[in-house]
Design a protein around this motif. Structure first.
Motif, PDB file in Angstrom:
ATOM      1  N   SER A   2      24.392  34.938  79.479  1.00  0.00           N
ATOM      2  CA  SER A   2      23.618  33.734  78.923  1.00  0.00           C
ATOM      3  C   SER A   2      23.776  33.593  77.337  1.00  0.00           C
ATOM      4  O   SER A   2      23.832  34.655  76.673  1.00  0.00           O
ATOM      5  CB  SER A   2      22.272  33.862  79.536  1.00  0.00           C
ATOM      6  N   GLU A   3      23.336  32.501  76.998  1.00  0.00           N
ATOM      7  CA  GLU A   3      23.408  32.572  75.516  1.00  0.00           C
ATOM      8  C   GLU A   3      22.238  33.279  74.708  1.00  0.00           C
ATOM      9  O   GLU A   3      22.479  33.680  73.722  1.00  0.00           O
ATOM     10  CB  GLU A   3      23.381  30.995  75.181  1.00  0.00           C
ATOM     11  N   GLU A   4      21.118  33.387  75.460  1.00  0.00           N
ATOM     12  CA  GLU A   4      19.890  34.043  74.948  1.00  0.00           C
ATOM     13  C   GLU A   4      20.526  35.637  74.731  1.00  0.00           C
ATOM     14  O   GLU A   4      20.112  36.173  73.692  1.00  0.00           O
ATOM     15  CB  GLU A   4      18.704  34.011  75.884  1.00  0.00           C
ATOM     16  N   ARG A   5      21.274  35.922  75.563  1.00  0.00           N
ATOM     17  CA  ARG A   5      21.834  37.724  75.285  1.00  0.00           C
ATOM     18  C   ARG A   5      22.779  37.902  74.717  1.00  0.00           C
ATOM     19  O   ARG A   5      23.495  38.905  74.816  1.00  0.00           O
ATOM     20  CB  ARG A   5      21.642  38.336  76.630  1.00  0.00           C
ATOM     21  N   ARG A  11      29.018  35.678  69.772  1.00  0.00           N
ATOM     22  CA  ARG A  11      28.744  34.228  69.521  1.00  0.00           C
ATOM     23  C   ARG A  11      29.521  33.624  68.363  1.00  0.00           C
ATOM     24  O   ARG A  11      30.158  32.501  68.403  1.00  0.00           O
ATOM     25  CB  ARG A  11      27.155  34.023  69.071  1.00  0.00           C
TER      26      ARG A  11
END
Length: 64
Positions: A2-5, A11
């Motif tokens: 996920s983009e949060e982790r 990124r």
């Protein structure tokens, strides 16, 4: 993942790949230093810089 982790390195690489897809003409001249260093870790980058400095010093001492 996920983009949060997502790690900052992953990124940056994902954003760079998306930019290359949107603007393929921007990569005609190669990636240059940001792509070279971006693919390596900070330790390897430091070792590479150190080797370049030592190589230059040896060259300047023996070939004056």
């Amino acid at each position: 993942m996920s983009e949060e982790r997502e790690t900052p390195e992953r990124r940056r690489e994902r954003l760079r790949q998306e930019e290359l897809k949107r603007n393929p003409a921007g990569s005609i001249h190669g990636g240059g230093l940001p792509d070279l260093v971006g693919g390596m870790g900070w330790k390897f980058t430091g070792i590479l810089i150190l080797l370049l400095i030592v190589g230059f010093l040896i060259y300047s001492l023996f070939f004056r």
